[in-house]
Write a protein that holds these residues in place. Structure first.
Motif, short mmCIF file in Angstrom:
data_model
loop_
_atom_site.label_atom_id
_atom_site.label_comp_id
_atom_site.label_asym_id
_atom_site.label_seq_id
_atom_site.Cartn_x
_atom_site.Cartn_y
_atom_site.Cartn_z
N PRO A 46 74.22 42.82 59.66
CA PRO A 46 73.61 43.55 60.77
C PRO A 46 74.16 44.99 60.80
CG PRO A 46 75.27 42.04 61.60
CD PRO A 46 75.21 41.84 60.12
N ILE A 47 73.32 45.91 61.05
CA ILE A 47 73.72 47.32 61.07
C ILE A 47 73.73 47.85 62.50
CG2 ILE A 47 73.04 49.64 60.31
CD1 ILE A 47 74.10 47.86 58.08
N VAL A 48 72.79 47.36 63.27
CA VAL A 48 72.64 47.85 64.63
C VAL A 48 73.08 46.76 65.60
CG1 VAL A 48 71.03 48.88 66.27
CG2 VAL A 48 70.74 49.29 63.83
N GLU A 49 73.75 47.15 66.66
CA GLU A 49 74.24 46.20 67.66
C GLU A 49 73.07 45.48 68.35
OE1 GLU A 49 73.51 50.20 68.71
OE2 GLU A 49 75.15 49.45 67.48
N SER A 50 73.35 44.28 68.91
CA SER A 50 72.28 43.48 69.50
C SER A 50 72.02 43.86 70.97
CB SER A 50 72.61 42.00 69.40
OG SER A 50 73.89 41.74 69.92
N MET A 53 81.33 52.73 72.20
CA MET A 53 80.15 51.90 71.92
C MET A 53 79.17 51.87 73.09
SD MET A 53 82.30 48.75 70.22
CE MET A 53 81.00 47.56 69.85
N ASN A 111 77.30 42.40 75.16
CA ASN A 111 76.14 41.54 75.29
C ASN A 111 76.13 40.83 76.64
OD1 ASN A 111 74.06 41.20 73.10
ND2 ASN A 111 75.91 41.24 71.86
N GLU A 155 80.59 41.02 72.08
CA GLU A 155 80.10 39.96 72.97
C GLU A 155 80.17 40.39 74.44
OE1 GLU A 155 81.45 36.06 70.32
OE2 GLU A 155 82.82 36.95 71.78
N LYS A 181 71.21 46.61 73.98
CA LYS A 181 70.43 47.85 74.02
C LYS A 181 70.80 48.69 75.24
CE LYS A 181 66.26 45.74 71.96
NZ LYS A 181 67.10 45.27 70.87
N THR A 224 72.94 54.29 72.24
CA THR A 224 71.65 54.74 71.72
C THR A 224 70.68 54.86 72.89
OG1 THR A 224 72.16 53.51 69.72
CG2 THR A 224 69.89 54.28 69.97
#
Lengths: 341, 341, 341, 341
Positions: free
Chosen positions: B64-68, B261, B219, B216, B70, B75
Motif C-alpha cells: 500500500p502506498i496511500v493511507e486508508s 500524518m 483510522n 490504526e 481520508k 491530503t
C-alpha cells in the motif's frame, strides 16, 4: 501481597503501614532483612482496594502474590472445565473444530461452506455477521440477514453456530440464532460487552487481545463469569510484536500456560495470526500438538472471491487435508477426532 | 497500491492481473524489472476492496502506498485543525491542560480538585464517572451521580468538563453534562462506540490504544469523522512494550509523527504511562517540549485516599509546580500558557 | 525499490530523482498516478547504497521490494539446503535432536547426560563451556576445561558436539573440540563474531535474537555465508514481547516463514523461551508439528543441582518421553526419527 | 528474595525448603497465610546462585526483591555520579552535547563537521570508524584510518572524541585516539566486549539495546564496573516495539527511571530512534526536558552525501538551531549550556 519497604524506611514508617493493615482486618508478617523490611499480608486483600499503600512514606513497592481473578482460576476449580454447547463438549477428550468463512456473504457461500466443513469433521460453523474493521470504509457485515443465513446452514447440516458479537445490540439480535458467542480480540476489554454476554448465559468464546497478557485475558473471562455465566472458552489468536512477517505472532505457549493458570478450555485461531493460508495448516498442527482443545479456522468455498480477509482463508480441499492430519495426530496426544475420507 | 509479481510469474498471469484492474476501472503502470514485474495502480483503489489480488496466481505481495484514512489525513486537509470546545481552542497557540482526579468520588473531592486545577491554569476538569477496570472487582465509577458532580464543579469554576464514555448508554447519559467525550485506550477499536460519539457531534478526545499503531489510531479517528464529527483531538498515553519498569512506554515520537500524518491536534496523557507520580512531571515537560498541544493529567486533592490509580495522581502542589514549568517552557516553543502564582 | 514522491512534488523534483537514478546506471519506470508519481527502479540497487534518495526534495518514502540478503535467500538457491555435520544431516528427512545440559559442569554430569540423551535417540550433545549471563556475578562456564569434557563425552558416545562461542578467542579454542558452533541470541548481531565463525568453515547454529526480525536474522546468516561458510542452520528460540508469563514468546510461525524466505534448515529451542520444564515438552511437539528440522533441548541428569537455568532443563526420563512422542509424530509429518524403547 | 509456596504444599515440603536455606547460612522468615506459606530470605542471596529452589517440591515461584546489580545501583552509591572525560563533566549541571557524523568518511567531512558542531556549543565530536551494519554489503567504516581523522579533528578543535568500538581489536586500536568509548545497542550484551572496555579504564558510553530492559542495561553497566571502570554513562536510544512509523520508539521515561535506579549519568540519542531528521529536533528538546544530562546527535556537513544513515543526520544549520533551543531550555531546568550566536 508483599510490601517491600525502602532500605531507608524508619521504624515509625514501618509501624504506620502495619497499623493501616491491621486496622483493615488483615494479618501481617514482619520480616526484618539485613537491608530492608518486608511485610507479608495475610487475609482478604480486597479490603485494600481503596488504600494506596504504594504512596505511604517508606514503601518501595508492592509485590502481588496471588492472581486477581477468582472464578477463572485453579484455586477456585482445580480440575479442567468442559463447556457443553448444545451437546458438543469443548475441553474433553474430543478435539473441536470450528470452521467457516470470515464473513457471511450470501446463501450459496454459507451453505457451500457449511456442507464442506461438516463433511471433513467440523462440529461448528463460524461466520461473521458483524465485522469490526480497522477502516470504516471496509465491508462491515450483513448483520441480521447474516444471522438468518447461519441459522439456515445450521438446519441443513446440524452444525453448531458461532458468531462474533460487537455490541449490546448485536448480542440481543444474535441470541435466537446462534449457539455460542465470540468476543473478538478488539473487544477483550470492552467490559460492557463482557457483562452483556455474561448475563445472556450462552457459551462464549473469548479471544485474547493482540496486546493482552494472559493475566488480563483471565480477568476478562472473570467479567463474564462474575455475571453467572461459567461457559467460557479461551481462544489464543496471536499477539502484537515487533515481527511483521506475520500479521500477529501466534503465542502457542499461551495454551499450556493458560491451562496451568485456569480450568477453562483453550482453543487456537491460527488464521488471523498467520495472515496467509499457507501458514495456517502447519500452525494448526502445532496448536493441536501443544495441547489445544480445538481450532477455529477460516474456510471459504472460494477464497478468491471472499469479501474480507481473503488471503488467510483455506479452501475446502486444504481444510479437508488439515482435518485428516488432525485425525492422525489426535491418538498420539490421547485425544479423539473423527475424520471420514 | 503497488502489486509485486513473483519472479516466476508468467506473462499470462501478469495479463490476468492487469485485466482485473482495468475491468475495475483502474489505470495500470507496468514496470518490467530485471527480476520481476511490478504493477502500479492508478485511480480510486476502494473498488478493489472486494478483490483478493494477493491470491491471484503469480502475485507475490501488495504494497500500500496511500493511507486508508481520508478525513483524518493531510491530503484531505493540509493545515492543522483547531478544535473549539465551548470557547477553549485545542490545537492553536495556547497550550491546553485538562486535569482532575482519575475517578469522581464525592462532592468535596471533585470540588477541591476543580478549584485547585483552575487556580493553577487548567482549562478543563477531567474525572471518570464510568471506569473500565481490568478486574471486575475493582471500583467501577459513580456513573450518573458522578456526571452530576462534574456539572456542579463546572458551574462553580467555569472549567470545561471531559469524561470517559465506555458504552452507548454512557454516551447518552453524558451528553447533557459534559463538554467533551473521552474514548479510552481500551475502546480505541470499539467501532460501535466510535460511531456513537461520531453521531453526537460533541468534541472527542481519542486516546491511542496500548497496542495501536499510529495508522490504526488515525483510522479510529476516521470512524468518528465519517459520522460527520470532525472535532477530534488525539491523545498519546503510552504503548505496551517489553519494558516493565513503567506501566506503559510513553511514545513521545508519536506526537510529531501524528502531526505529520494528520491535521488533528495531539495532546499527551503522562499519568497512565508513568504509573508513578514522580515520573509525571518530567514526562509532562517532555510532552510539551516535543510539540504537544496540551496535557491531560491526573490530579487528586489527596492522592493517598484516591479510590483508583492512587500512585499516579499528582497532588495540587505538584500540579501547580508543573503549570509553572509549562508557563516558562511555552514561550521558548512559541506557545502560550497563563499561570498566575 | 519503489520511490513514492510527495503529492506536492513538482516536475523538476521528479526529473532530478530520475536523473540521479539514470546516472547511477539504473532503469526507471515512471508511474504518474492521480495523486502522486511513483518511480520503479530497475537494475542492481546496490549502486544506490551511498545515495540518500529519501532526502531529495519531493521524495516521500522508499519502499524496498527485494530483500537485502542474497546467499541466504531463495532467489539464490530455491531448493532446501541440507547441512552435513560429520555425517549427521540437518534439513533432510531425518529429525535431528541436540540435547544436553545448559552448562558443562563436571565429568560425571556431562557423561551421564551424554549417555542418557544418546540412549533416547539424540544425535548431538549440547553443553555450554562459555556462558553469557545477564549478571557478571552468575556462573560463566568452565571454558577450555569444559571443551575437553565435551570431547571425552563424544569419544564415549559417538554424539556430535555443539557448543556456544561468545568471542573470537572462544572460537579459536573450540575448533579442535567441537563439530558445530552455536551463536547465541545475544550475539546474533555481533558481526565480528559472525565473520569469525564464517571464516572457520565449521557448521554454525545461528539462534535468532530476542528482538531480531526474521529479515535481520537472515542478514546475520548472510554475514557468515559471505565469508564462504554455507553450513548455517537457523534456530528459533523465542522473542521478547509484552507477555511475561513465559520468559520469551516462542515464535513458531517463524519456522514456516523462514523456510519460505530461505533455503536454510530451521530447528527450534523450546527450553529458553518456556523457562519452565513443564512447558518444554508440549512446545517441542508443536515445533516438530509446525515443520522444524529438529530441536535443541536442555537435559540435565539431575536438574535440581544444575548450576544454571535449572528450572528449564528436562531430566532424562522426561527427555526420553519427549523422544518417544517425536518418533510417533515423525511419520505423520513425513519425517523420520529413531527411538528405541 | 521471597519464596511463594504452592497452596497445596505440605509441611514436609516447606520444612525441606527452609532447611536448604538455613544450611546455606541464610535466615528465613516464615509467613503462614490463609491460602499459602511465603518464605522471606534474609542474608546474602548470592549463596543461592547454584540452588534451583524453583524446582523443589511445593515451590510455586521465586520473587526477587533486590536488583542483581550492585555497583551500578543506588544502594551502593546514592548520590549521582559525575563522569569526567578529560575535563568535560557528564552528569553535573552542564548539559553535554556529542555531535558529528554517523560514520567518518574523509578528511574534509570530519573537519567540516567538527568545526560546525564546536561552533554551536558541542563538547564532543562523535564519528564511527567501526560500523556494525545489518547487511554485510553495507559500508562498514574506515577503521584505523577513521580514528586518525578523528584525532586530527580533535587537535584542530579541542573537542573530546567518542567512537563506537565493536570488538576487542577495535578497543585496542582506538585507545590512543579517543577520549571515550561507545558501546552500541547491538553489543549491550556482548559481555566479552564489556569486560574489555572495563579493563581499559577509559570512560564508556553504554547504549541501551533495542530490546534491553532497564534492569538488563544496568547489569551490562555492572559488567564494565566490575572490572574496576566506574566511568560509565548510560544512553537511551530507542527500543523495539510494534510501532513502525519510527525506526525505534524513543523511551524517554527511561531517563527518570534509570536515574531513580542508578547513580550513573544518562544521555539520549534521538537520531537512531527517530530515523528522520525532522523528528530529531523535537525529540532532542523533549530529552532535555525529561532530565537527560546531554545528547548524542548525528550531524553531517552535507547529509545528502552521507555514506550511512543519511536520513537521520542534521545539517549544521539545523544543529545550530537545536543548540540555541537547548540554551534557552537549560535555565528553566536548572541546567547550563553555552550557545553563542
Amino acid at each position: 501481597m508483599i510490601i517491600v519497604m525502602n532500605p531507608k524506611a524508619n521504624q515509625m514508617q514501618i509501624d504506620d503501614v502495619v497499623s493501616v493493615l491491621k486496622n483493615s482486618g488483615l494479618g501481617v508478617h514482619i520480616s526484618q532483612g539485613t537491608e530492608r523490611t518486608i511485610l507479608g499480608i495475610i487475609g482478604d486483600k480486597s479490603v485494600l482496594r481503596d488504600i494506596p499503600l504504594e504512596l505511604m512514606p517508606g514503601v518501595d513497592k508492592l509485590v502481588p502474590i496471588v492472581e486477581s481473578y477468582k472464578l477463572a482460576g485453579k484455586t477456585f476449580k482445580p480440575e479442567p472445565s468442559i463447556v457443553d454447547v448444545n451437546g458438543v463438549k469443548i475441553g474433553g477428550k474430543e478435539l473441536v473444530i470450528m470452521a467457516g468463512p470470515c464473513a457471511v456473504e450470501n446463501y450459496d457461500q454459507i451453505m457451500d461452506a457449511a456442507h464442506a466443513v461438516k463433511k471433513s469433521g467440523a462440529q461448528f460453523l463460524r461466520g461473521g455477521a458483524f465485522k469490526p474493521r480497522t477502516s470504516p470504509y471496509a465491508f462491515q457485515g450483513l448483520e441480521e440477514e447474516g444471522l438468518k443465513l447461519l441459522l439456515e446452514a445450521k438446519k441443513a447440516t446440524g452444525l453448531r453456530i458461532i458468531t462474533e458479537v460487537t455490541s449490546d445490540k448485536a448480542v440481543e439480535l444474535s441470541i435466537p440464532y446462534v449457539d455460542m458467542f465470540q468476543i473478538g480480540a478488539r473487544n477483550v476489554q470492552n467490559f460492557q460487552l463482557l457483562k452483556e454476554v455474561g448475563k445472556s448465559k450462552k457459551p462464549v468464546l473469548l479471544k485474547r487481545g493482540s496486546a493482552t497478557t494472559i493475566d488480563e485475558w483471565l480477568n476478562a473471562a472473570e467479567y463474564i463469569m462474575s455475571e453467572g455465566n461459567y461457559n467460557v472458552v479461551l481462544c489464543e489468536r496471536g499477539i502484537r510484536t515487533f515481527e511483521t512477517a506475520t500479521r500477529n505472532t501466534l503465542d502457542l505457549s499461551a495454551v499450556p500456560v493458560a491451562k496451568n493458570m485456569s480450568h477453562l478450555p483453550v482453543i487456537v485461531d491460527p488464521s488471523h495470526a498467520a495472515g496467509k493460508s499457507k501458514y495456517v495448516i502447519p500452525l494448526s498442527r502445532a496448536a493441536i500438538a501443544v495441547g489445544a482443545d480445538g481450532l477455529i479456522v477460516e474456510v471459504h468455498p472460494n477464497p478468491m472471491y471472499a469479501l474480507s480477509d481473503a488471503a488467510q482463508q483455506l479452501n475446502p480441499k486444504e481444510f479437508d487435508s488439515l482435518c485428516k492430519d488432525i485425525s492422525m495426530l489426535a491418538p498420539i496426544l490421547e485425544r479423539e477426532f473423527t475424520y471420514e475420507a
